[in-house]
Each structure stands twice: as structure tokens, then as C-alpha cells.
Design a protein around this motif. Structure first.
Motif, PDB file in Angstrom:
ATOM      1  N   VAL A 181       0.836  -1.192  -0.105  1.00  0.00           N
ATOM      2  CA  VAL A 181      -0.014  -0.066  -0.012  1.00  0.00           C
ATOM      3  C   VAL A 181       0.933   1.250   0.003  1.00  0.00           C
ATOM      4  O   VAL A 181       0.695   2.140  -0.685  1.00  0.00           O
ATOM      5  CB  VAL A 181      -1.010  -0.086   1.350  1.00  0.00           C
ATOM      6  N   ALA A 182       2.020   0.987   0.678  1.00  0.00           N
ATOM      7  CA  ALA A 182       2.756   2.493   0.835  1.00  0.00           C
ATOM      8  C   ALA A 182       3.517   2.679  -0.597  1.00  0.00           C
ATOM      9  O   ALA A 182       3.458   3.919  -1.051  1.00  0.00           O
ATOM     10  CB  ALA A 182       3.982   2.252   1.805  1.00  0.00           C
ATOM     11  N   HIS A 183       3.898   1.444  -1.229  1.00  0.00           N
ATOM     12  CA  HIS A 183       4.248   1.787  -2.375  1.00  0.00           C
ATOM     13  C   HIS A 183       3.267   2.362  -3.310  1.00  0.00           C
ATOM     14  O   HIS A 183       3.545   3.296  -4.302  1.00  0.00           O
ATOM     15  CB  HIS A 183       4.886   0.360  -3.200  1.00  0.00           C
ATOM     16  N   GLN A 184       2.126   1.781  -3.408  1.00  0.00           N
ATOM     17  CA  GLN A 184       1.271   2.239  -4.358  1.00  0.00           C
ATOM     18  C   GLN A 184       0.828   3.844  -4.041  1.00  0.00           C
ATOM     19  O   GLN A 184       0.559   4.427  -4.886  1.00  0.00           O
ATOM     20  CB  GLN A 184      -0.248   1.518  -4.405  1.00  0.00           C
ATOM     21  N   ALA A 185       0.619   4.207  -2.757  1.00  0.00           N
ATOM     22  CA  ALA A 185       0.313   5.509  -2.387  1.00  0.00           C
ATOM     23  C   ALA A 185       1.609   6.360  -3.025  1.00  0.00           C
ATOM     24  O   ALA A 185       1.372   7.546  -3.614  1.00  0.00           O
ATOM     25  CB  ALA A 185       0.164   5.790  -0.846  1.00  0.00           C
ATOM     26  N   ARG A 186       2.822   6.075  -2.983  1.00  0.00           N
ATOM     27  CA  ARG A 186       3.764   6.781  -3.423  1.00  0.00           C
ATOM     28  C   ARG A 186       4.063   6.951  -4.612  1.00  0.00           C
ATOM     29  O   ARG A 186       4.104   7.941  -5.186  1.00  0.00           O
ATOM     30  CB  ARG A 186       5.228   6.073  -2.888  1.00  0.00           C
ATOM     31  N   ARG A 187       3.543   5.896  -5.435  1.00  0.00           N
ATOM     32  CA  ARG A 187       3.357   6.012  -6.820  1.00  0.00           C
ATOM     33  C   ARG A 187       2.380   6.765  -7.558  1.00  0.00           C
ATOM     34  O   ARG A 187       2.492   7.695  -8.388  1.00  0.00           O
ATOM     35  CB  ARG A 187       3.389   4.422  -7.589  1.00  0.00           C
ATOM     36  N   LEU A 188       1.201   6.960  -6.797  1.00  0.00           N
ATOM     37  CA  LEU A 188      -0.043   7.906  -6.787  1.00  0.00           C
ATOM     38  C   LEU A 188       0.642   9.340  -6.780  1.00  0.00           C
ATOM     39  O   LEU A 188       0.418  10.005  -7.733  1.00  0.00           O
ATOM     40  CB  LEU A 188      -1.020   7.607  -6.002  1.00  0.00           C
ATOM     41  N   VAL A 189       1.213   9.387  -5.628  1.00  0.00           N
ATOM     42  CA  VAL A 189       1.974  10.889  -5.316  1.00  0.00           C
ATOM     43  C   VAL A 189       2.949  11.185  -6.657  1.00  0.00           C
ATOM     44  O   VAL A 189       2.628  12.173  -6.950  1.00  0.00           O
ATOM     45  CB  VAL A 189       2.567  11.083  -4.080  1.00  0.00           C
ATOM     46  N   GLU A 190       3.717  10.465  -6.971  1.00  0.00           N
ATOM     47  CA  GLU A 190       4.640  10.553  -8.089  1.00  0.00           C
ATOM     48  C   GLU A 190       3.969  11.064  -9.336  1.00  0.00           C
ATOM     49  O   GLU A 190       4.472  11.852 -10.077  1.00  0.00           O
ATOM     50  CB  GLU A 190       5.822   9.558  -8.129  1.00  0.00           C
ATOM     51  N   MET A 191       2.829  10.120  -9.502  1.00  0.00           N
ATOM     52  CA  MET A 191       2.236  10.437 -10.898  1.00  0.00           C
ATOM     53  C   MET A 191       1.625  11.843 -10.654  1.00  0.00           C
ATOM     54  O   MET A 191       1.387  12.578 -11.639  1.00  0.00           O
ATOM     55  CB  MET A 191       1.546   9.463 -11.244  1.00  0.00           C
ATOM     56  N   ALA A 192       0.909  12.042  -9.837  1.00  0.00           N
ATOM     57  CA  ALA A 192       0.315  13.302  -9.337  1.00  0.00           C
ATOM     58  C   ALA A 192       1.027  14.650  -9.456  1.00  0.00           C
ATOM     59  O   ALA A 192       0.622  15.575 -10.092  1.00  0.00           O
ATOM     60  CB  ALA A 192      -0.457  13.396  -8.131  1.00  0.00           C
TER      61      ALA A 192
END
Length: 197
Positions: A181-192
Motif C-alpha cells: 500500500v505504501a508503494h502504491q500511495a507513493r506511486r500515486l503521489v509521483e504521478m500526481a
């Protein structure tokens, strides 16, 4: 560069998706986002909620968390959504909220927002992938940008290998799940961040 604004939105009957959402919010904030945690309004009759002690306890536990509104969707640059699987799609409470978004969608208020989704179910083949994919189908109608985790980190495979989004067995959100989940959230932030640059 301004911080991307991330809305972490969850519905949780017994607590699994609430725990996932809290882990996502923490990771997104650590990754440099402005994060707001929201719950989806309960639509089940009070008698049904109050008739199950575990359901009522979860409702009481999250009562102080703001209920998500269409305005919150406009505010955010990205969405992390977590809701349980019900018969292969997300819980009706989340779908009921999504059904209120027509006026915002018609004005383009959901366009070019980053989105990622997670879920839980009572067993490994309880419809988790279908649930996440159905949320992504909705996101395509919005013109949102899907940010699936894919196999972009070892944490994904360690937590069961769902490339669409993390999925938990209800009541069993563990350290491997938290890492995914932490990786998925970080990836979301990176793309945003890229979308708002």
C-alpha cells in the motif's frame, strides 16, 4: 513545486479498508503530498449497522472522519480509493457516492486526476480484481489517469502479486500489505506531481 493534493477515500464495514486508507494516507504524506482522509457515507439502515456489534464499532470509530463530498473530488489532484468487494464490485456505499458525481464530471472536474484503488474480500478469489477494474472503468469515464502499481516493486509480489491494486483478505492487513500500500500511495503521489507540474 507545489504539493499534489491527494484524497484518500474509503468505505469500511469492519475495519480492513480503514486500515488500508490510513496506511496510504501516511505514505502519501511522507512522499510529499497534502493529504486528506475521507470516509464514504453509510447508506445501510441504522438498524442493520447497530444490529452487528463489529459493524457498529467500526462506524463509531470513524465517525469523526469527514464524509467525502463532490467538492473534495474537485479539490484533489489524485485519489486513493479503498473499499470492500461486494459480489465482484465495490460496496454499494461507494457506488452511491460515485453516482452523485455527475454534475462535477459534466464540468470536467474529474478529468486528468490520478487514481489508484485497493480492496478486500473474504477469500482470495472473492472478486478483488474485478472490483478494482470496475473502479478503473469508472475512472476512464471521468478522463482520470489510472495509476496501477503493476509489478514496479518487490512489495507487490510479496503481498500477493495484484498488479491492479493491493487486495487484502478481510481482517488480514499485515506488514506485507502495508508495504504494498505504501508503494502504491507513493506511486500515486509521483504521478500526481507530474500531472500538476
Amino acid at each position: 513545486m507545489s504539493k499534489p493534493k491527494i484524497a484518500v477515500i474509503f468505505y469500511s464495514t469492519y475495519g480492513t479498508n480503514h486500515a488500508i486508507a490510513e496506511a496510504a494516507a501516511k505514505a502519501a504524506e511522507a512522499a510529499g503530498a497534502e493529504v486528506r482522509l475521507f470516509r464514504v457515507a453509510e447508506t445501510a439502515p441504522a438498524a442493520a449497522v447497530n444490529g452487528q456489534p463489529a459493524w457498529k464499532a467500526q462506524a463509531d470509530k470513524t465517525a469523526a472522519i469527514p464524509v467525502v463530498t463532490p467538492d473534495d473530488m474537485v479539490w484533489a489532484d489524485g485519489y486513493f480509493i479503498s473499499a470492500p468487494t461486494r459480489y465482484g464490485v465495490s460496496a454499494s456505499q461507494l457506488r452511491a457516492f460515485i453516482d452523485t458525481l455527475g454534475p462535477v464530471w459534466q464540468k470536467g472536474g474529474l478529468t486528468n486526476k490520478a487514481i489508484t484503488a485497493t480492496t478486500s474480500a473474504g477469500n482470495p478469489h472473492g472478486g478483488q480484481e474485478a472490483t478494482i477494474l470496475s473502479l478503473y472503468t469508472t475512472a476512464m469515464h471521468w478522463g482520470a489517469i489510472i495509476v496501477a502499481p503493476g509489478y514496479t516493486d518487490d512489495a507487490i509480489s510479496a503481498a500477493g502479486g495484484n498488479p491492479y491494486g493491493y487486495s487484502a483478505k478481510a481482517g488480514e492487513f499485515d506488514d506485507k500489505g502495508r508495504a504494498a500500500v505504501a508503494h502504491q500511495a507513493r506511486r500515486l503521489v509521483e504521478m500526481a506531481k507530474k500531472l500538476v507540474a
